[in-house]
Motif scaffolding. Structure first.
Motif, PDB file in Angstrom:
ATOM      1  N   THR A 109     -14.461  -2.186 -20.118  1.00 37.43           N
ATOM      2  CA  THR A 109     -15.697  -2.524 -20.051  1.00 37.43           C
ATOM      3  C   THR A 109     -16.516  -2.724 -21.572  1.00 37.43           C
ATOM      4  O   THR A 109     -17.267  -3.838 -21.781  1.00 37.43           O
ATOM      5  N   GLN A 110     -15.990  -1.800 -22.564  1.00 36.50           N
ATOM      6  CA  GLN A 110     -16.394  -1.877 -23.713  1.00 36.50           C
ATOM      7  C   GLN A 110     -16.042  -2.888 -24.336  1.00 36.50           C
ATOM      8  O   GLN A 110     -16.665  -3.831 -25.069  1.00 36.50           O
ATOM      9  N   GLU A 111     -14.769  -3.517 -24.246  1.00 39.10           N
ATOM     10  CA  GLU A 111     -14.002  -4.691 -24.820  1.00 39.10           C
ATOM     11  C   GLU A 111     -14.694  -5.974 -24.312  1.00 39.10           C
ATOM     12  O   GLU A 111     -14.897  -7.020 -24.931  1.00 39.10           O
ATOM     13  N   ILE A 112     -15.272  -5.979 -22.827  1.00 42.41           N
ATOM     14  CA  ILE A 112     -15.811  -7.039 -22.495  1.00 42.41           C
ATOM     15  C   ILE A 112     -16.974  -7.139 -22.928  1.00 42.41           C
ATOM     16  O   ILE A 112     -17.497  -8.282 -23.361  1.00 42.41           O
ATOM     17  N   ALA A 113     -17.697  -6.101 -23.308  1.00 42.34           N
ATOM     18  CA  ALA A 113     -19.003  -6.045 -23.996  1.00 42.34           C
ATOM     19  C   ALA A 113     -19.113  -6.744 -25.404  1.00 42.34           C
ATOM     20  O   ALA A 113     -19.844  -7.370 -25.578  1.00 42.34           O
ATOM     21  N   ASP A 114     -18.052  -6.207 -25.973  1.00 41.49           N
ATOM     22  CA  ASP A 114     -17.900  -6.737 -27.188  1.00 41.49           C
ATOM     23  C   ASP A 114     -17.671  -8.190 -27.323  1.00 41.49           C
ATOM     24  O   ASP A 114     -18.134  -8.946 -28.108  1.00 41.49           O
ATOM     25  N   ARG A 115     -16.792  -8.631 -26.507  1.00 36.15           N
ATOM     26  CA  ARG A 115     -16.368 -10.182 -26.388  1.00 36.15           C
ATOM     27  C   ARG A 115     -17.580 -11.040 -26.042  1.00 36.15           C
ATOM     28  O   ARG A 115     -17.799 -12.124 -26.413  1.00 36.15           O
ATOM     29  N   LEU A 116     -18.445 -10.545 -24.976  1.00 34.48           N
ATOM     30  CA  LEU A 116     -19.705 -11.150 -24.708  1.00 34.48           C
ATOM     31  C   LEU A 116     -20.804 -11.020 -25.623  1.00 34.48           C
ATOM     32  O   LEU A 116     -21.906 -11.558 -25.471  1.00 34.48           O
ATOM     33  N   VAL A 117     -20.670  -9.965 -26.504  1.00 39.22           N
ATOM     34  CA  VAL A 117     -21.695  -9.673 -27.358  1.00 39.22           C
ATOM     35  C   VAL A 117     -23.248  -9.257 -26.427  1.00 39.22           C
ATOM     36  O   VAL A 117     -24.087  -9.781 -26.773  1.00 39.22           O
ATOM     37  N   VAL A 118     -22.720  -8.291 -25.621  1.00 40.03           N
ATOM     38  CA  VAL A 118     -23.809  -7.657 -24.985  1.00 40.03           C
ATOM     39  C   VAL A 118     -23.522  -6.219 -24.878  1.00 40.03           C
ATOM     40  O   VAL A 118     -22.638  -5.656 -25.293  1.00 40.03           O
ATOM     41  N   ALA A 119     -24.536  -5.450 -24.623  1.00 42.30           N
ATOM     42  CA  ALA A 119     -24.484  -3.872 -24.418  1.00 42.30           C
ATOM     43  C   ALA A 119     -23.503  -3.561 -23.319  1.00 42.30           C
ATOM     44  O   ALA A 119     -23.372  -4.386 -22.349  1.00 42.30           O
ATOM     45  N   GLU A 120     -22.967  -2.217 -23.427  1.00 50.62           N
ATOM     46  CA  GLU A 120     -21.928  -2.084 -22.638  1.00 50.62           C
ATOM     47  C   GLU A 120     -22.510  -1.747 -20.879  1.00 50.62           C
ATOM     48  O   GLU A 120     -21.792  -2.094 -20.278  1.00 50.62           O
ATOM     49  N   VAL A 121     -23.751  -1.214 -20.866  1.00 55.11           N
ATOM     50  CA  VAL A 121     -24.415  -1.246 -19.696  1.00 55.11           C
ATOM     51  C   VAL A 121     -24.553  -2.571 -18.942  1.00 55.11           C
ATOM     52  O   VAL A 121     -24.419  -2.718 -17.646  1.00 55.11           O
ATOM     53  N   THR A 122     -24.875  -3.594 -19.894  1.00 55.21           N
ATOM     54  CA  THR A 122     -24.764  -5.017 -19.168  1.00 55.21           C
ATOM     55  C   THR A 122     -23.700  -5.376 -18.564  1.00 55.21           C
ATOM     56  O   THR A 122     -23.440  -6.234 -17.538  1.00 55.21           O
ATOM     57  N   ALA A 123     -22.463  -5.047 -19.429  1.00 57.75           N
ATOM     58  CA  ALA A 123     -21.052  -5.518 -19.092  1.00 57.75           C
ATOM     59  C   ALA A 123     -20.727  -4.816 -17.919  1.00 57.75           C
ATOM     60  O   ALA A 123     -20.089  -5.452 -16.955  1.00 57.75           O
ATOM     61  N   LYS A 124     -21.199  -3.615 -17.819  1.00 58.99           N
ATOM     62  CA  LYS A 124     -20.738  -2.863 -16.401  1.00 58.99           C
ATOM     63  C   LYS A 124     -21.651  -3.249 -15.233  1.00 58.99           C
ATOM     64  O   LYS A 124     -21.028  -3.554 -14.061  1.00 58.99           O
ATOM     65  N   THR A 125     -22.790  -3.951 -15.490  1.00 60.92           N
ATOM     66  CA  THR A 125     -23.615  -4.636 -14.258  1.00 60.92           C
ATOM     67  C   THR A 125     -22.844  -5.798 -13.954  1.00 60.92           C
ATOM     68  O   THR A 125     -22.758  -6.060 -12.713  1.00 60.92           O
ATOM     69  N   HIS A 126     -22.486  -6.653 -14.814  1.00 59.00           N
ATOM     70  CA  HIS A 126     -21.874  -7.863 -14.459  1.00 59.00           C
ATOM     71  C   HIS A 126     -20.617  -7.574 -13.584  1.00 59.00           C
ATOM     72  O   HIS A 126     -20.070  -8.239 -12.753  1.00 59.00           O
ATOM     73  N   VAL A 127     -19.836  -6.656 -14.040  1.00 58.70           N
ATOM     74  CA  VAL A 127     -18.511  -6.054 -13.374  1.00 58.70           C
ATOM     75  C   VAL A 127     -18.833  -5.614 -11.962  1.00 58.70           C
ATOM     76  O   VAL A 127     -18.354  -6.198 -11.094  1.00 58.70           O
ATOM     77  N   ARG A 128     -19.997  -4.921 -12.007  1.00 57.22           N
ATOM     78  CA  ARG A 128     -20.117  -4.406 -10.577  1.00 57.22           C
ATOM     79  C   ARG A 128     -20.623  -5.381  -9.761  1.00 57.22           C
ATOM     80  O   ARG A 128     -20.448  -5.423  -8.472  1.00 57.22           O
ATOM     81  N   ARG A 129     -21.450  -6.530 -10.243  1.00 58.99           N
ATOM     82  CA  ARG A 129     -21.928  -7.348  -9.156  1.00 58.99           C
ATOM     83  C   ARG A 129     -20.705  -8.427  -8.861  1.00 58.99           C
ATOM     84  O   ARG A 129     -20.724  -9.067  -7.808  1.00 58.99           O
ATOM     85  N   THR A 130     -19.938  -8.805  -9.893  1.00 59.73           N
ATOM     86  CA  THR A 130     -18.676  -9.404  -9.573  1.00 59.73           C
ATOM     87  C   THR A 130     -17.925  -8.970  -8.430  1.00 59.73           C
ATOM     88  O   THR A 130     -17.310  -9.588  -7.212  1.00 59.73           O
ATOM     89  N   MET A 131     -17.841  -7.637  -8.438  1.00 59.25           N
ATOM     90  CA  MET A 131     -16.849  -6.867  -7.424  1.00 59.25           C
ATOM     91  C   MET A 131     -17.827  -6.971  -6.065  1.00 59.25           C
ATOM     92  O   MET A 131     -17.140  -7.193  -4.971  1.00 59.25           O
TER      93      MET A 131
END
Length: 221
Positions: free
Chosen positions: A172-194
């Motif tokens: 999740t942290q690596e996804i956040a870094d790649r997308l240049v967003v906060a880790e909590v935002t990346a977690k939200t994207h992953v959760r919604r995708t699931m």
């Protein structure tokens, strides 16, 4: 701190090989090993490892049931499980993912693949060995595991991007870094995708990414 690993495999030679493989990693420590599923459950409860590396066919308690019993129970954040399987594992490997395994690797995994998987899994990521994606997808398609591919049409452009990144095994942290967003935002994207794809685990997202054609397994020369 080092990633603490418990090894569970019925063959002593495999356990010796795995311990030797991980022995040269400064950030990984093998804290215990055994060849029996019930013994592995007991050791996990006492040693509280970060990650369990297990085979599928263990005496006493198989790898699927062992995974189901340990995920979310031992350790401050629960034991994360990496399963070693062969290409003939089929539905049994899929059952391990449904039980909560975070990683699925070939038993004859490459030297660098297991340490990488342990690091990813310990950070909340997931990884499926490219050589196992085809058998895994076949097993998924025989059961209720994967959603219909039209469900991908419900994803936003960002969620499709997240699915692709999860598929490559990023945490999740690596996804956040790649997308240049906060880790909590990346977690939200992953959760919604699931939720949109009906996936119960991140590892199922990996399978979906391959089955959809978004990612393709690497072919070894």
């Amino acid at each position: 701190m080092a990633i603490e690993v418990l090894l569970a495999h019925p063959h002593p030679s495999v356990r010796v090989a795995l311990a030797g493989l991980l022995g040269g990693e400064s950030d990984i420590e093998v804290v215990g090993e055994c060849g029996d599923g019930r013994r592995a459950q007991d050791l996990a409860g006492r040693l509280l490892p970060d990650v369990l590396v297990t085979g599928l066919r263990l005496p006493g308690l198989d790898g699927v049931e062992l995974t189901r019993r340990l995920v979310g129970r031992a350790g401050p954040h629960g034991v994360r499980v990496v399963v070693l399987a062969d290409v003939a594992a089929g539905s049994l490997a899929f059952e391990a993912l449904g039980a909560g395994a975070r990683g699925l690797l070939c038993q004859d995994t490459d030297t660098g693949e297991l340490p990488r998987a342990l690091r990813l899994v310990s950070e909340g990521g997931a990884l499926v060995s490219p050589r196992l994606t085809r058998p895994l997808i076949d097993a998924c398609l025989r059961g209720p595991g994967l959603p219909d591919m039209p469900a991908l049409n419900n994803l936003t452009a960002r969620e499709r991007e997240v699915l692709s990144l999860v598929g490559t095994g990023l945490s999740t942290q690596e996804i956040a870094d790649r997308l240049v967003v906060a880790e909590v935002t990346a977690k939200t994207h992953v959760r919604r995708t699931m939720v949109k794809l009906g996936a119960r685990t991140r590892t199922q997202l990996v399978a979906i990414a391959y089955e959809s054609g978004m990612l393709r397994p690497r072919v070894r020369s």
